[in-house]
Design a protein around this motif. Structure first.
Motif, PDB file in Angstrom:
ATOM      1  N   THR A  64       0.843  -0.882  -0.124  1.00  0.00           N
ATOM      2  CA  THR A  64       0.162  -0.172  -0.043  1.00  0.00           C
ATOM      3  C   THR A  64       0.776   1.354  -0.151  1.00  0.00           C
ATOM      4  O   THR A  64       2.112   1.619   0.264  1.00  0.00           O
ATOM      5  CB  THR A  64      -0.775   0.002   1.462  1.00  0.00           C
ATOM      6  OG1 THR A  64       0.120  -0.070   2.416  1.00  0.00           O
ATOM      7  CG2 THR A  64      -1.702  -1.219   1.295  1.00  0.00           C
TER       8      THR A  64
ATOM      9  N   ARG B  98      -0.341   7.104   2.598  1.00  0.00           N
ATOM     10  CA  ARG B  98      -1.756   6.623   2.460  1.00  0.00           C
ATOM     11  C   ARG B  98      -2.133   6.903   3.763  1.00  0.00           C
ATOM     12  O   ARG B  98      -2.917   7.384   4.599  1.00  0.00           O
ATOM     13  CB  ARG B  98      -2.374   5.806   1.813  1.00  0.00           C
ATOM     14  CG  ARG B  98      -4.254   5.561   1.808  1.00  0.00           C
ATOM     15  CD  ARG B  98      -4.531   7.405   0.824  1.00  0.00           C
ATOM     16  NE  ARG B  98      -6.161   7.224   0.928  1.00  0.00           N
ATOM     17  CZ  ARG B  98      -6.623   7.764  -0.307  1.00  0.00           C
ATOM     18  NH1 ARG B  98      -6.469   8.772  -0.456  1.00  0.00           N
ATOM     19  NH2 ARG B  98      -8.084   7.465   0.634  1.00  0.00           N
TER      20      ARG B  98
ATOM     21  N   LEU C 174      -3.745   8.432   7.146  1.00  0.00           N
ATOM     22  CA  LEU C 174      -5.115   8.049   7.327  1.00  0.00           C
ATOM     23  C   LEU C 174      -5.364   7.763   9.556  1.00  0.00           C
ATOM     24  O   LEU C 174      -5.700   7.721  10.227  1.00  0.00           O
ATOM     25  CB  LEU C 174      -5.290   6.483   7.691  1.00  0.00           C
ATOM     26  CG  LEU C 174      -5.784   6.242   5.435  1.00  0.00           C
ATOM     27  CD1 LEU C 174      -5.546   4.593   5.284  1.00  0.00           C
ATOM     28  CD2 LEU C 174      -7.001   6.491   5.837  1.00  0.00           C
TER      29      LEU C 174
ATOM     30  N   THR D 224      -8.644   3.232  -3.613  1.00  0.00           N
ATOM     31  CA  THR D 224      -8.605   3.795  -2.139  1.00  0.00           C
ATOM     32  C   THR D 224     -10.032   2.874  -1.084  1.00  0.00           C
ATOM     33  O   THR D 224      -9.422   3.339  -0.105  1.00  0.00           O
ATOM     34  CB  THR D 224      -9.374   5.193  -2.076  1.00  0.00           C
ATOM     35  OG1 THR D 224     -10.452   5.321  -2.853  1.00  0.00           O
ATOM     36  CG2 THR D 224      -8.905   6.342  -3.201  1.00  0.00           C
TER      37      THR D 224
ATOM     38  N   ASP E 119      -8.757   1.525   1.951  1.00  0.00           N
ATOM     39  CA  ASP E 119      -9.102   2.794   3.501  1.00  0.00           C
ATOM     40  C   ASP E 119      -9.794   2.200   4.890  1.00  0.00           C
ATOM     41  O   ASP E 119      -8.943   2.310   6.318  1.00  0.00           O
ATOM     42  CB  ASP E 119      -9.491   3.772   3.201  1.00  0.00           C
ATOM     43  CG  ASP E 119      -8.636   5.267   2.586  1.00  0.00           C
ATOM     44  OD1 ASP E 119      -7.751   4.315   1.946  1.00  0.00           O
ATOM     45  OD2 ASP E 119      -9.280   5.883   1.800  1.00  0.00           O
TER      46      ASP E 119
ATOM     47  N   GLU F 170     -13.263   4.189   1.688  1.00  0.00           N
ATOM     48  CA  GLU F 170     -13.002   5.139   1.232  1.00  0.00           C
ATOM     49  C   GLU F 170     -13.151   6.163   2.660  1.00  0.00           C
ATOM     50  O   GLU F 170     -13.952   6.011   2.984  1.00  0.00           O
ATOM     51  CB  GLU F 170     -12.676   5.704   0.063  1.00  0.00           C
ATOM     52  CG  GLU F 170     -12.031   6.567  -0.400  1.00  0.00           C
ATOM     53  CD  GLU F 170     -12.004   7.911  -0.932  1.00  0.00           C
ATOM     54  OE1 GLU F 170     -11.284   8.627  -0.908  1.00  0.00           O
ATOM     55  OE2 GLU F 170     -12.717   6.772  -1.439  1.00  0.00           O
TER      56      GLU F 170
END
Length: 464
Positions: free
Chosen positions: A340, A344, A348, A378, A381, A406
């Motif tokens: 991943t 991102r 998060l 996405t 997430d 997401e």
């Protein structure tokens, strides 16, 4: 004698400059300018299909294309292009349904990933029905024959040659008239009119352009094997990927027997389609149900493990995501992610702190996607946050639960595409619970499955 001059070419975008610079003014990349010797002798020109006025083009399209001026788009024939079965259902899926005559496909990958093996298996299957020609510039005939024997392949009617000169390859193709052509690899090919060494920007660009033009004029399906850089990108100028019809990347770790063939560009099918293979003693074997491979979990599910449903090309794929949160032993906490995006993950963690009240600033965070799959969408997430909370609180999530969705910067849960198909795929594999975005909740209840629609991060935390 032909006179040679020096030009400086960007290996990223192919721009030519009069002198060396640290940064390319066209694409902005650093340290990509390379000196290349160019001869005044004109390179080999392959004649394209002539139009009504006798003009020739660098690329003439498929066989029968003529330069006859503009036409009405509505009058263009929509007859389905016949495709050739490659012998691999997964390869056909990535190509958009099979091999298109006259198309040019570029296959890249790390050394030892199985590029040559895959194409050798393919031509061994195709040789029974179509005429094929395998041109190798890196191996001898004996080496290719030994590999074919080791894989137990039928080599009858497989025409093979060792050659690196593009003009001689084109002459050989005129003589053999193959329907499928394999070039292994484009980085070792050269043209006589260019004095730079094989593998340079000029040689790769002109060799690929000449072979592409010839393949389209003769309606030959051409496959070119390409090398990759240490960053994993295809080596050579960017124009190499622009001039081909389909660009594929064969991915796989050295310690893993699974290989993923990912489509990055396709003029005849969906982009981001993937095919999954397993490397065995007889070569590459396609995996019809990759979700079953990636879901090979133990009887006891530990904290930080969750199954997510991602969408790859035209099908859903169930993959296990693992997270480990531990107290840092050093001043700066580590953030390591495999499969991943690292950026991102940082985003998060900030959303989790701001809208969830959970701070992991003093914790090491490790994230891994099982099976070597790279997740680029996405929908990961929500399962990533769930795995982080599960590991942080040392509480395992239910074994029969899947999660996708997401997360926005304000803590809202956003829907993803094909939510109903993802749930159906999870139900087929025996999952009974699902946490999904509210807008992805099914209109009709799925028998035997409990779906928890959520719209905010707070609702997710109350569930898990």
């Amino acid at each position: 004698m032909a006179k040679s001059t020096s030009v400086f070419v960007c290996s990223s975008c192919g721009a030519e400059l009069p002198k060396w610079q640290g940064r390319c003014p066209e694409c902005g990349e650093w340290n990509t300018i390379q000196e290349t010797l160019v001869s005044d002798k004109p390179p080999l020109q392959v004649k394209a299909a002539q139009g009504s006025q006798g003009r020739t083009g660098r690329f003439s399209g498929f066989a029968g294309a003529t330069d006859s001026g503009a036409v009405d788009l509505g009058s263009v024939s929509l007859t389905q292009i016949p495709r050739i079965h490659s012998g691999f259902g997964e390869l056909d899926r990535v190509l958009g349904g099979g091999i298109v005559p006259g198309s040019v496909v570029l296959i890249g990958g790390n050394p030892g990933a199985g590029k040559s093996t895959l194409l050798l298996q393919m031509v061994s299957f195709l040789a029974a029905s179509v005429k094929v020609l395998y041109v190798t510039g890196e191996e001898s005939l004996q080496q290719v024959a030994l590999r074919a024997g080791r894989l137990g392949l039928n080599t009858q009617n497989v025409r093979i040659a060792t050659e690196t000169g593009v003009d001689r390859i084109i002459f050989l193709c005129e003589k053999e008239a193959p329907q499928v052509l394999i070039i292994d690899s484009i980085q070792v090919m050269y043209m006589d009119g260019i004095s730079s060494a094989p593998g340079s920007v000029s040689q790769v660009r002109e060799s690929a352009a000449a072979l592409t033009q010839f393949a389209k004029r003769k309606n030959i399906a051409a496959f070119m094997i390409g090398h990759v850089t240490k960053e994993g990108a295809l080596a050579g100028p960017r124009i190499l990927e622009h001039c081909v019809d389909c660009s594929l990347l064969l991915e796989g770790d050295r310690d893993s027997r699974f290989r993923t063939l990912r489509c990055q560009k396709n003029r005849f099918g969906a982009v981001n389609e993937i095919g999954v293979f397993a490397m065995v003693d007889k070569g590459l074997r396609e995996i019809d149900n990759p979700s079953a491979i990636f879901l090979n979990r133990g009887d006891q599910v530990s904290p930080g493990s969750i199954v997510m449903v991602i969408w790859e090309g035209s099908r859903p794929l169930l993959v296990e995501l693992q997270a480990l949160v531990d107290s840092t032993q050093y001043g700066n906490p580590r953030r390591l992610t495999i499969g991943t995006e690292a950026n991102r993950l940082a985003m998060l963690l900030a959303v989790l702190h701001r809208h969830g009240g959970v701070s992991m600033g003093d914790q090491d965070v490790f994230v891994n996607v099982v099976g070597g799959v790279k997740v680029e969408e996405t929908s990961a997430d929500l399962p990533l946050v769930a795995a982080l909370l599960s590991s942080y609180n040392s509480r395992a999530l239910p074994r029969d639960m899947v999660i996708f969705g997401e997360i926005g910067l304000s803590g809202e849960i956003r829907p993803v595409q094909n939510g109903a198909d993802r749930l159906t795929e999870a139900y087929k594999h025996g999952f009974k619970q699902a946490i999904v975005p509210k807008d992805n909740a099914p209109r009709k209840k799925i028998p035997g499955m409990t779906v928890y629609p959520v719209s905010s991060l707070a609702e997710v935390m109350s569930l898990i």
